[in-house]
Design a protein around this motif. Structure first.
Motif, PDB file in Angstrom:
ATOM      1  N   LEU A   1      91.503  41.544  50.600  1.00  0.00           N
ATOM      2  CA  LEU A   1      91.875  40.487  50.010  1.00  0.00           C
ATOM      3  C   LEU A   1      92.792  40.591  49.185  1.00  0.00           C
ATOM      4  O   LEU A   1      92.798  41.456  48.086  1.00  0.00           O
ATOM      5  N   GLY A   2      94.076  40.101  49.080  1.00  0.00           N
ATOM      6  CA  GLY A   2      95.367  40.388  48.158  1.00  0.00           C
ATOM      7  C   GLY A   2      95.236  39.523  46.912  1.00  0.00           C
ATOM      8  O   GLY A   2      94.587  38.340  46.800  1.00  0.00           O
ATOM      9  N   ASP A   3      95.584  39.902  45.875  1.00  0.00           N
ATOM     10  CA  ASP A   3      95.721  39.334  44.430  1.00  0.00           C
ATOM     11  C   ASP A   3      96.384  37.966  44.467  1.00  0.00           C
ATOM     12  O   ASP A   3      96.017  37.073  43.947  1.00  0.00           O
ATOM     13  N   SER A   4      97.384  37.937  45.349  1.00  0.00           N
ATOM     14  CA  SER A   4      98.173  36.854  45.303  1.00  0.00           C
ATOM     15  C   SER A   4      97.558  35.856  45.921  1.00  0.00           C
ATOM     16  O   SER A   4      97.863  34.745  45.218  1.00  0.00           O
ATOM     17  N   LYS A   5      96.934  35.980  46.747  1.00  0.00           N
ATOM     18  CA  LYS A   5      95.958  34.636  47.551  1.00  0.00           C
ATOM     19  C   LYS A   5      95.198  34.237  46.394  1.00  0.00           C
ATOM     20  O   LYS A   5      95.164  32.927  45.983  1.00  0.00           O
ATOM     21  N   LEU A   6      94.311  35.061  45.704  1.00  0.00           N
ATOM     22  CA  LEU A   6      93.574  34.684  44.568  1.00  0.00           C
ATOM     23  C   LEU A   6      94.073  34.153  43.361  1.00  0.00           C
ATOM     24  O   LEU A   6      93.597  32.839  42.809  1.00  0.00           O
ATOM     25  N   LYS A   7      95.330  34.426  43.161  1.00  0.00           N
ATOM     26  CA  LYS A   7      96.054  33.925  42.070  1.00  0.00           C
ATOM     27  C   LYS A   7      96.698  32.647  42.313  1.00  0.00           C
ATOM     28  O   LYS A   7      96.822  31.595  41.680  1.00  0.00           O
ATOM     29  N   GLN A   8      96.779  32.303  43.668  1.00  0.00           N
ATOM     30  CA  GLN A   8      97.244  31.125  44.058  1.00  0.00           C
ATOM     31  C   GLN A   8      96.256  29.942  44.060  1.00  0.00           C
ATOM     32  O   GLN A   8      96.239  28.899  43.364  1.00  0.00           O
ATOM     33  N   ARG A   9      95.216  30.508  44.465  1.00  0.00           N
ATOM     34  CA  ARG A   9      94.009  29.759  44.229  1.00  0.00           C
ATOM     35  C   ARG A   9      93.674  29.256  42.796  1.00  0.00           C
ATOM     36  O   ARG A   9      93.499  27.923  42.478  1.00  0.00           O
ATOM     37  N   LEU A  10      93.658  30.209  41.844  1.00  0.00           N
ATOM     38  CA  LEU A  10      93.607  29.909  40.514  1.00  0.00           C
ATOM     39  C   LEU A  10      94.494  29.146  39.764  1.00  0.00           C
ATOM     40  O   LEU A  10      94.103  28.054  39.129  1.00  0.00           O
ATOM     41  N   SER A  11      95.668  29.408  40.338  1.00  0.00           N
ATOM     42  CA  SER A  11      97.042  28.472  39.864  1.00  0.00           C
ATOM     43  C   SER A  11      96.695  27.059  39.883  1.00  0.00           C
ATOM     44  O   SER A  11      96.651  26.105  39.319  1.00  0.00           O
ATOM     45  N   SER A  12      96.257  26.607  41.492  1.00  0.00           N
ATOM     46  CA  SER A  12      96.160  25.327  41.881  1.00  0.00           C
ATOM     47  C   SER A  12      94.815  24.552  41.204  1.00  0.00           C
ATOM     48  O   SER A  12      94.717  23.482  40.809  1.00  0.00           O
ATOM     49  N   ILE A  13      93.912  25.427  40.902  1.00  0.00           N
ATOM     50  CA  ILE A  13      92.666  25.016  40.146  1.00  0.00           C
ATOM     51  C   ILE A  13      92.900  24.495  38.784  1.00  0.00           C
ATOM     52  O   ILE A  13      92.624  23.199  38.156  1.00  0.00           O
ATOM     53  N   LEU A  14      93.749  25.465  38.067  1.00  0.00           N
ATOM     54  CA  LEU A  14      94.085  25.213  36.622  1.00  0.00           C
ATOM     55  C   LEU A  14      94.932  24.208  36.567  1.00  0.00           C
ATOM     56  O   LEU A  14      94.849  23.104  35.697  1.00  0.00           O
TER      57      LEU A  14
END
Ligand code: TRP
Length: 331
Positions: A266-279
């Motif tokens: 699981l790549g960081d960028s996927k997680l970061k996209q998820r976090l950005s949208s949530i924030l």
């Protein structure tokens, strides 16, 4: 019913650390308790003496943040510290109750002095700000102070001042207070390790645009050993997961993601996209209110001045009691 006092230095707009550490709590508390919320401009000046313009400009920014997160001026008294001069006189009386050795032991002030590299050139006002904070709290006879974890030593010092004063003057006019921490008393900054703080340049502000949030989340500290997507990654100490734990309401999916990350693949960028949208989604309603309020800053300032007048009455009552037990002539 409790009496609550809390505040923030107007050195910049407020950020997610403030929100999670204390602002959310205040929105709840105001429904059942008497709450005073202070824009601490005098305290901000203690280490910004050549920067008064910045502090003055940010008073309205902080007030805008308060209202947009839901601190309701009908339920809470929002006021400006410098419009309540009684606080300054109380500070002066309390200065005599604290020793230099005791001030030196305050761990928060100690680390702030270090991070500002003041050494022997620490402004005396800055050194003594815990004493002025004791005046803020006691002037309103607050028994509850919702703050972040770094403020605990201030409350301890306040309570010592209260006890010393009451003992010396054989009175009970001052009351002790307890801290109340939010759901996350300490939020890491985007670069990890240190707490989120404007001065450390690691903050996501409540008013940040979606683009800026995305940019900051992209810079977030993860696991430095997670070099390839296929590598197993650490979720502990990983800032993206620290934030997801707080803001991601889909805990089942989050648990899956954690397992996947730990296993690898699981790549960081996927997680970061998820976090950005949530924030972005979380901040959107807050920012919508802010955009409305920003259209009329003048009337917001007028209400701040009017409610400061109200706060002043309470502080003046306490000061009168303090002067009386000290045997000073009444004003
Ligand atoms: N020290 C707080 C901060 O750094 C601001 C503050 C000033 C405060 N007076 C207070 C907080 C009284 C709680 C109670 O933001």
């Amino acid at each position: 019913m409790s009496t609550i006092l809390t505040g923030d230095r107007p050195t910049g707009p407020l950020h997610l650390g403030h929100y999670i550490g204390s602002l959310k709590k205040r929105v709840k508390l105001q429904q059942k308790h008497q709450q005073f919320v202070m824009v601490a401009d005098l305290q901000a000046l203690t280490d910004n003496v050549g920067n008064s313009q910045k502090i003055n400009d940010n008073i309205i920014e902080v007030a805008l943040d308060y209202l947009s997160v839901g601190i309701d001026p009908k339920q809470s008294t929002i006021f400006l510290q410098s419009l309540v001069p009684e606080l300054t006189e109380l500070t002066f009386h309390y200065l005599n109750l604290v020793t230099l050795a005791r001030l030196e032991r305050n761990p928060t002030v100690k680390s702030e002095i270090q991070s500002r590299n003041f050494q022997r050139n620490t402004p005396v006002g800055f050194y003594c700000y815990p004493i002025s904070q004791a005046a803020d709290i006691t002037a309103f006879k607050a028994d509850v102070v919702p703050v972040g974890a770094d403020q605990k030593p201030m409350i301890e010092q306040t309570n010592e001042i209260v006890k010393t004063f009451n003992r010396l003057y054989k009175t009970d006019v001052l009351v002790t207070a307890e801290c109340l921490f939010g759901e996350c008393p300490r939020l890491s900054g985007i670069h990890g390790k240190q707490k989120m703080s404007k001065s450390l340049n690691n903050a996501i502000f409540l008013k940040d645009s979606p683009e800026l949030i995305q940019k900051k989340v992209k810079q977030m500290y993860t696991d430095p050993n997670h070099l390839h997507i296929s590598d197993p990654g650490k979720t502990d100490g990983n800032v993206v997961f620290e934030y997801l734990d707080i803001f991601d309401e889909n805990t089942a999916e989050l648990d899956e993601l954690k397992k996947h990350y730990q296993k690898g693949g699981l790549g960081d960028s996927k997680l970061k996209q998820r976090l950005s949208s949530i924030l972005i989604e979380h901040l959107e309603p807050i920012q919508k209110i802010r955009r409305e309020l920003e259209k009329d800053k003048a009337s917001l300032m007028d209400s701040l001045i009017a409610s400061s007048e109200k706060a002043r009455e309470t502080a003046a009552n306490t000061l009168a009691q303090v002067r009386e037990v000290m045997g000073l002539r009444m004003l």
